[in-house]
Write an enzyme that holds these catalytic residues in place. Structure first.
Site, PDB file in Angstrom:
ATOM      1  CE  LYS A  53      34.647  34.805  41.630  1.00 38.04           C
ATOM      2  NZ  LYS A  53      35.982  35.398  41.837  1.00 38.04           N
ATOM      3  CD  GLN A  97      39.034  33.828  40.676  1.00 37.00           C
ATOM      4  OE1 GLN A  97      37.978  34.346  40.338  1.00 37.00           O
ATOM      5  NE2 GLN A  97      39.231  33.398  41.911  1.00 37.00           N
ATOM      6  CG  ASP A 120      37.071  40.863  43.288  1.00 41.31           C
ATOM      7  OD1 ASP A 120      35.956  40.406  43.605  1.00 41.31           O
ATOM      8  OD2 ASP A 120      37.967  40.183  42.764  1.00 41.31           O
TER       9      ASP A 120
END
Ligand code: ADP
Length: 298
Positions: A53, A97, A120
């Site tokens: 990322k 994460q 997200d």
């Protein structure tokens, strides 16, 4: 010959577009888009994902801020960090994460993320809007899959679509997005009976169960489209080596299908790209630069 849905190629095309979008608008915004990534503990796969990322952000011109916390940190401290990032004017997007160590209340942490920074798309506010089919940040893997289908003009409306898996990360949001696009969606899971029979009816079959090679040709109708969300590292016959595989036994399935996603290089790269898209979308919204997320996509 079946079509390979090349996520790597499409993600590079989108990245080019994102890069141009940032460079032509940075003067107005006076700063680059910013993405904060919170990682807790030492899960090695998470390390790889966070790295990917970070690199992807650098390629398009997003500034990334990595917060790697030890797993002895307290829930409260993580909540405080999230609150701080919620208020930080240089941060447009933030993600936790996953997976994180079990001692944390993962859903509570996600609920602390400002919905406008929730790149997200996992916060209940964004999930709620998805249920209501209202515009909001959408989760990255499902959004990546939809864009991959679109890139080859694969119709969703009216199609029979079977999704294997009902996780919050993939199966559930993806099923809702496909439903919102007028697909006829069946959601299957670990308690589903006669899974292969149900899958065999699908025009589009999406495997997101997290089980290596679960789907073989007995699951697949001739001419179907197959999307493989799984990614597993298996020991190969040469015992020091490993190889990647998905939830689909690809070599068995490819001869039957109209189109398929490879592993690696299918869904995976699109997930990261949609994270970039969401971050830039959140950034540009503050400066009134563009009106829809489609302006950022090919
Ligand atoms: P993901 O990373 O795709 O979100 P998870 O491991 O979190 O995957 O979730 C796996 C999902 O797959 C669960 O919803 C589970 O019910 C489903 N699943 C697991 N095993 C099977 C199976 N044998 N058949 C169908 N679905 C399964």
């Amino acid at each position: 010959m079946s079509i390979k849905l090349d996520g790597k190629k499409l993600s590079l095309e989108i990245e080019q577009k994102l890069n141009n979008f940032i460079s032509s608008n940075e003067r107005i915004a006076k700063r680059a888009p910013g993405l904060a990534v919170i990682r807790i503990g030492e899960d090695p796969a998470s390390g790889v994902y966070v790295n990917n990322k970070e690199k992807a952000c650098a390629r398009v011109g997003i500034k990334s801020f990595i917060f790697h916390l030890q797993d002895n940190v307290e829930q409260k401290e993580v909540e405080q960090l999230i609150n701080k990032l919620n208020l930080d004017k240089d941060i447009d997007g933030m993600l936790l994460q996953l997976p994180i160590p079990k001692k944390f209340d993962e859903q509570r942490l996600i609920s602390f993320i400002n919905p406008y920074k929730d790149v997200d798309g996992l916060n209940e506010k964004n999930m709620g809007k998805l249920v209501k089919n209202e515009p909001a940040m959408r989760s990255c893997t499902p959004a990546g899959i939809i864009n991959l289908l679109r890139s080859q003009n694969i119709a969703i409306e009216g199609k029979k679509i079977v999704v294997i898996g009902r996780s919050l990360l993939v199966g559930k949001p993806l099923s809702l997005m496909l439903l919102n696009l007028n697909g006829t969606v069946t959601i299957t899971h670990s308690k589903t009976l006669n899974l292969n029979k149900i899958c065999k009816e699908a025009d589009i079959l999406i495997a997101a169960a997290g089980i290596p090679n679960l789907v073989d040709s007995s699951f697949v109708k001739d001419g179907a489209v197959i999307i493989d969300v799984g990614i597993h590292r298996l020991k190969s016959s040469d015992k020091d080596k490993t190889r990647l595989c998905g939830d689909v036994l690809l070599e068995d399935v490819i001869p039957k299908v109209f189109a398929y996603t490879p592993v690696p290089g299918g869904v995976g790269p699109m997930t990261v790209t949609m994270l970039l898209v969401n971050t830039i979308f959140s950034w540009q919204k503050q400066f009134g630069l563009s009106s829809t997320i489609n302006d950022l996509l090919p």
